[in-house]
Design a protein around this motif. Structure first.
Motif, PDB file in Angstrom:
ATOM      1  N   GLU A 302      41.545  41.204  36.812  1.00  0.00           N
ATOM      2  CA  GLU A 302      40.903  40.805  38.066  1.00  0.00           C
ATOM      3  C   GLU A 302      41.736  39.764  38.802  1.00  0.00           C
ATOM      4  O   GLU A 302      41.835  39.791  40.035  1.00  0.00           O
ATOM      5  CB  GLU A 302      39.504  40.253  37.765  1.00  0.00           C
ATOM      6  CG  GLU A 302      38.501  41.293  37.294  1.00  0.00           C
ATOM      7  CD  GLU A 302      38.037  42.190  38.417  1.00  0.00           C
ATOM      8  OE1 GLU A 302      38.269  41.847  39.592  1.00  0.00           O
ATOM      9  OE2 GLU A 302      37.465  43.263  38.125  1.00  0.00           O
ATOM     10  N   ALA A 303      42.339  38.843  38.052  1.00  0.00           N
ATOM     11  CA  ALA A 303      43.198  37.839  38.695  1.00  0.00           C
ATOM     12  C   ALA A 303      44.420  38.500  39.337  1.00  0.00           C
ATOM     13  O   ALA A 303      44.809  38.157  40.463  1.00  0.00           O
ATOM     14  CB  ALA A 303      43.627  36.796  37.669  1.00  0.00           C
ATOM     15  N   GLN A 304      45.022  39.453  38.631  1.00  0.00           N
ATOM     16  CA  GLN A 304      46.156  40.169  39.221  1.00  0.00           C
ATOM     17  C   GLN A 304      45.744  40.931  40.474  1.00  0.00           C
ATOM     18  O   GLN A 304      46.464  40.952  41.475  1.00  0.00           O
ATOM     19  CB  GLN A 304      46.743  41.127  38.186  1.00  0.00           C
ATOM     20  CG  GLN A 304      47.335  40.448  36.965  1.00  0.00           C
ATOM     21  CD  GLN A 304      47.753  41.435  35.891  1.00  0.00           C
ATOM     22  OE1 GLN A 304      47.563  42.643  36.042  1.00  0.00           O
ATOM     23  NE2 GLN A 304      48.301  40.935  34.788  1.00  0.00           N
ATOM     24  N   LEU A 305      44.573  41.553  40.425  1.00  0.00           N
ATOM     25  CA  LEU A 305      44.087  42.293  41.580  1.00  0.00           C
ATOM     26  C   LEU A 305      43.804  41.368  42.749  1.00  0.00           C
ATOM     27  O   LEU A 305      44.033  41.728  43.910  1.00  0.00           O
ATOM     28  CB  LEU A 305      42.831  43.066  41.184  1.00  0.00           C
ATOM     29  CG  LEU A 305      42.233  44.020  42.220  1.00  0.00           C
ATOM     30  CD1 LEU A 305      43.244  45.097  42.583  1.00  0.00           C
ATOM     31  CD2 LEU A 305      40.961  44.652  41.692  1.00  0.00           C
ATOM     32  N   THR A 306      43.307  40.172  42.468  1.00  0.00           N
ATOM     33  CA  THR A 306      43.022  39.210  43.529  1.00  0.00           C
ATOM     34  C   THR A 306      44.296  38.815  44.268  1.00  0.00           C
ATOM     35  O   THR A 306      44.347  38.803  45.504  1.00  0.00           O
ATOM     36  CB  THR A 306      42.344  37.973  42.928  1.00  0.00           C
ATOM     37  OG1 THR A 306      41.106  38.356  42.338  1.00  0.00           O
ATOM     38  CG2 THR A 306      42.079  36.934  43.999  1.00  0.00           C
TER      39      THR A 306
END
Length: 500
Positions: A302-306
């Motif tokens: 999720e952090a990478q996607l953000t």
């Protein structure tokens, strides 16, 4: 045609919209929905409570049947299917998008002398591909796959719980049926005692106090015998509930393919394993701890996607458009190019979302630490309880043998007095109760053993059946369970080497 403002038309339109809005806010009666739901539930219950197999079931067949008809297992299977569908959906979103559009527009007037028609046809087809969209879909695909791992582990955990509950319930029923002949003999002896008391009371040859004491002893023994029968009935009802069958038609049990000596050897081997080895195995293989490992990995995705969504959006496109309102021959053209867009607030939003994700990761770490501490304590307590249960079972077995020997001697002697018949019945009931206590001690030992296996991260459901499938034959599942339970001593023995 020029447009004229008509207040009456506007008022009528507003009134109609208000009436529709008021009707939309009024809930419809639920009578038809409830009736339809009740009919579907009754039909589903009738189908679910289908007839049990005609042959008697051993423990593994009962477990396989219960797993195939358990609704919670079916829900877990559907969750896993949804996760697989999410993977397919995210994979499709990585492909280029093809959009096709067609329309017709009619105007009431055009510019004088332009020669433009009042009617206008438009059609277009465009193929586009976004680098950022591809990256986002790729990360979502990985995340969906990891969520599938969570649902698969939950399904296996549910199957393990059903296996433990069904096996224990089957064992209670098997022990109750094994005591049928002994209960019949005890009932026969009590009947003789009650008939003797009736003859003594009719003759009036003994003190009334002696008769009252004799009757009190018979009533106490009859109550104890009835309690044993009630426990057997409760065990049959419990097993029927786990098998989703009619409680009025309890299942028949067969001899267990997994011998008691096999399970006892596995219990002894488990207690021989050092405590720290079981704790380490639990921290490595517990399903709830591994689920949090996957959750932590999802938060990293999720952090990478953000941060990926905060990057400039690059979009490539190629398409053809058709418009009859143009003075082209033919009236269509091709176009291709790219576009680059950057959301100025996206970077700030990504920073805020990443801060939230950091807090969630901290929560996951603390939750995992708490679960790990609880798992270690559960292993320690479970090991102590298993050792105590083993000692209790050995004592109960010794008392069973002693009571059976006393009953055997009592029954071998011919009664000379009325008290001798009472003592025979008492010895038989005492032996029956000692047998019940020994069976309960073994059931408690097996339950503590299975709980310790679960606490240590050892799968009760075999690896040969990673997930339940409704179309798998019942006997195939039962045979895999038999092999798994028979190999438990070797599996436990390998546990220490696996941790090392």
């Amino acid at each position: 045609m020029p447009f004229h403002f008509d207040p009456r038309r506007l008022a009528c339109s507003g009134l109609a919209a208000g009436l529709l809005a008021g009707c939309a806010g009024t809930p419809a009666p639920l009578a038809e929905d409830v009736a339809d739901r009740v009919a579907r539930q009754q039909a589903a219950m009738a189908e679910l409570r289908s007839a049990l197999p005609e042959q008697a079931m051993d423990a593994e067949t009962a477990v396989a049947y219960a797993a195939g008809h358990n609704l919670e297992v079916r829900l877990a299977t559907l969750d896993r299917a949804l996760a697989a569908g999410a993977i397919d959906l995210a994979s499709i979103q990585m492909l280029p998008s093809l959009s096709v559009q067609a329309g017709y527009l009619k105007r009431d007037q055009v510019e004088a002398g332009s020669g433009d028609p009042l009617g206008r046809h438009t059609r277009s087809a465009e193929l586009s591909w976004g680098a950022l969209e591809f990256g986002s879909a790729w990360l979502r695909t990985r995340e969906a796959g990891e969520r599938g791992l969570i649902y698969a582990r939950r399904e296996r955990e549910q199957l393990g719980r059903i296996a433990i509950e069904t096996r224990l319930a089957w064992l209670r029923v098997a022990n109750a049926e094994r005591r049928t002949a002994q209960m019949a003999e005890a009932d026969r002896l009590l009947g003789h005692g009650e008939a003797l008391l009736a003859r003594l009371e009719a003759a009036g040859l003994r003190d009334p106090l002696v008769h009252a004491q004799y009757r009190d002893s018979l009533l106490a023994l009859r109550g104890q015998l009835r309690a044993v029968g009630d426990q057997a009935s409760a065990a049959r009802g419990e097993l029927a509930g786990l098998l989703t069958s009619d409680r009025r038609q309890p299942p028949r049990v067969a001899a267990d393919a997994v011998q008691q000596d096999t399970l006892l050897a596995s219990v002894t081997a488990t207690l021989a394993i050092p405590e720290d080895t079981l704790e380490t195995h639990a921290l490595r293989h517990r399903a709830d701890l591994r689920e949090l490992d996957v959750q932590a990995r999802i938060l990293r995705r999720e952090a990478q996607l953000t941060w990926l969504n905060a990057l400039p959006v690059l979009r490539l496109f190629y398409g053809r458009q058709y418009d009859t309102d143009l003075r082209l021959d033919p009236p269509y053209w091709q176009q291709q190019g790219y576009s680059l867009a950057f959301n100025l607030l996206g970077l700030a939003s990504a920073a805020l979302q990443n801060r939230q994700l950091s807090i969630q990761r901290g929560q996951t770490d603390l939750h995992q630490l708490a679960l790990g501490f609880a798992a270690v304590e559960q292993v320690r307590l479970g090991r102590e309880r298993l050792a105590l249960a083993l000692a209790d079972w050995r004592d109960a077995e010794a008392r069973r043998a002693s009571s059976a020997r006393i009953a055997e001697i009592r029954l071998a002697r011919s009664p000379f007095y009325e008290d001798d018949e009472l003592e025979q019945a008492r010895a038989q009931v005492t032996a029956l109760q000692a047998g019940v206590a020994a069976d309960r001690a073994w059931e408690a030992l097996l339950e503590r053993y299975l709980q310790l296996l679960q606490a240590s991260g050892v799968d009760v459901w075999p690896d040969a059946l990673p997930a339940f499938e409704a179309d798998r034959p019942l006997e195939a599942t039962a045979e895999a369970l038999r092999r798994h339970w028979q190999a438990l001593p070797q599996r436990v023995a390998e546990l220490a080497r696996e941790v090392g």
